[in-house]
Motif scaffolding. Sequence first.
Motif, PDB file in Angstrom:
ATOM      1  N   SER A 168       4.018   0.511   5.717  1.00 22.66           N
ATOM      2  CA  SER A 168       4.512  -0.281   4.604  1.00 22.66           C
ATOM      3  C   SER A 168       3.465  -1.274   4.148  1.00 22.66           C
ATOM      4  CB  SER A 168       5.789  -1.027   4.976  1.00 22.66           C
ATOM      5  OG  SER A 168       5.535  -1.867   6.066  1.00 22.66           O
ATOM      6  N   ALA A 169       3.623  -1.701   2.932  1.00 25.45           N
ATOM      7  CA  ALA A 169       2.660  -2.634   2.362  1.00 25.45           C
ATOM      8  C   ALA A 169       2.741  -3.984   3.036  1.00 25.45           C
ATOM      9  CB  ALA A 169       2.914  -2.799   0.861  1.00 25.45           C
ATOM     10  N   ALA A 218       4.133  -6.753  -0.723  1.00 23.92           N
ATOM     11  CA  ALA A 218       4.702  -5.924  -1.770  1.00 23.92           C
ATOM     12  C   ALA A 218       5.720  -6.711  -2.558  1.00 23.92           C
ATOM     13  CB  ALA A 218       5.343  -4.678  -1.173  1.00 23.92           C
ATOM     14  N   VAL A 270       9.108  -6.517  -4.294  1.00 24.02           N
ATOM     15  CA  VAL A 270      10.314  -5.712  -4.337  1.00 24.02           C
ATOM     16  C   VAL A 270      11.383  -6.522  -5.044  1.00 24.02           C
ATOM     17  CG1 VAL A 270      12.043  -4.474  -2.996  1.00 24.02           C
ATOM     18  CG2 VAL A 270       9.699  -4.629  -2.164  1.00 24.02           C
ATOM     19  N   TYR A 328      -1.067   0.516  -8.794  1.00 24.91           N
ATOM     20  CA  TYR A 328      -0.278   0.115  -7.634  1.00 24.91           C
ATOM     21  C   TYR A 328      -0.322  -1.385  -7.367  1.00 24.91           C
ATOM     22  CZ  TYR A 328      -4.605  -0.076  -4.831  1.00 24.91           C
ATOM     23  OH  TYR A 328      -5.844  -0.386  -4.331  1.00 24.91           O
ATOM     24  N   MET A 364       2.243  -3.975  -5.331  1.00 21.73           N
ATOM     25  CA  MET A 364       1.791  -4.278  -3.969  1.00 21.73           C
ATOM     26  C   MET A 364       0.290  -4.512  -3.982  1.00 21.73           C
ATOM     27  SD  MET A 364       1.838  -0.629  -1.975  1.00 21.73           S
ATOM     28  CE  MET A 364       3.607  -0.623  -2.015  1.00 21.73           C
ATOM     29  N   TYR A 381       4.525   4.240  -8.003  1.00 20.19           N
ATOM     30  CA  TYR A 381       5.663   3.533  -7.448  1.00 20.19           C
ATOM     31  C   TYR A 381       5.439   3.351  -5.956  1.00 20.19           C
ATOM     32  CZ  TYR A 381       7.584   5.257 -11.839  1.00 20.19           C
ATOM     33  OH  TYR A 381       7.776   5.547 -13.155  1.00 20.19           O
ATOM     34  N   GLU A 382       6.268   2.506  -5.343  1.00 23.54           N
ATOM     35  CA  GLU A 382       6.112   2.235  -3.919  1.00 23.54           C
ATOM     36  C   GLU A 382       6.334   3.493  -3.084  1.00 23.54           C
ATOM     37  OE1 GLU A 382       7.685  -0.892  -0.489  1.00 23.54           O
ATOM     38  OE2 GLU A 382       8.611  -0.853  -2.477  1.00 23.54           O
TER      39      GLU A 382
END
Length: 306
Positions: free
Chosen positions: A4-5, A8, A10, A128, A132, A149-150
């Motif tokens: 995972s970032a 990020a 969200v 990106y 993120m 997208y993520e």
Amino acid sequence: MSLSASTAFVTAPAAAPLAQPRRAHAPVEQQAPAPATGASSSSAALGCLAVVAAGAAVAGQARGGRRTQRTARRVASWIPGVEAPEEKLSREEREAAEAEANRYAEFCAARDALNLPIAMPFLGQPVYREFMYNVAGDNGFDPAGIVQYEKDFLYQRRAELTHGRFAMLAAVGWPLAELYHSSLAQEWGWPNALAPGGRAPSVLNGGISLFNEEGPTAQSFFFVAVVGLAWFIENRFDETFDPLNLKGFALPGISKLLPEGRSWMEEAEIKHCRLAMVAVTAYVIEEVASRAPVTVDTPYLFSSTF
């Protein structure tokens, strides 16, 4: 190491409003003044209007009459301090949009403060970085805009790590096979499995054949089994295999070379993965072009003391 970032953006519901400081308690005489006769009459009138509005709303819902519902909403809008449902919904949506805009502005400010590198400055920031940034291996390189997208990032990062780990094994095993396989096979009485010229076997140099006149070979089934096992291991566990718990390890002084907040071990792994994929590709191209082992073409990189 997590995929995972590290940082990020969200989307999330709007935060609760800040609490206001409490006011000092006023004297008792000021807190409860005697109600005036006019105020009592106004309160009674407002109460009657509220009852009428509530009754009209219930009647409108029971009968399904749109006209009655509009009348109820109109009466409710006349009462001071009473918010119509449409106004409340509009206000909540506006507050949520404002909170989201503020969060995104903070996200962009934190990203720009790090002054992260851009691999191709003439192309600008990659897509990106709109959601993120400062992830492991983040050099601002995505000219094709693959990550939009993520979920795209998570899929591509897992694929990159899987291929990179295979490449790291191959980058070491390839020259070792060319250096030691012949002598070990002769000593142990095994057949020599190297390709012609002492090259490590691959599909391009004829050392590996996945199909013959009878169909798939045993080598093809072996490679399918290896890829299937790797896929199972990668997707079986939420966290990457880390028995020594090295996720948070960082060499003294070296970690300061990275932007703040970036994991040194995750950065090292993705860098080694990328370097190994380039190296293995160079092995294949070099041996196809020269028809000689890479350990012979570049002896200064690979020697008997490797």
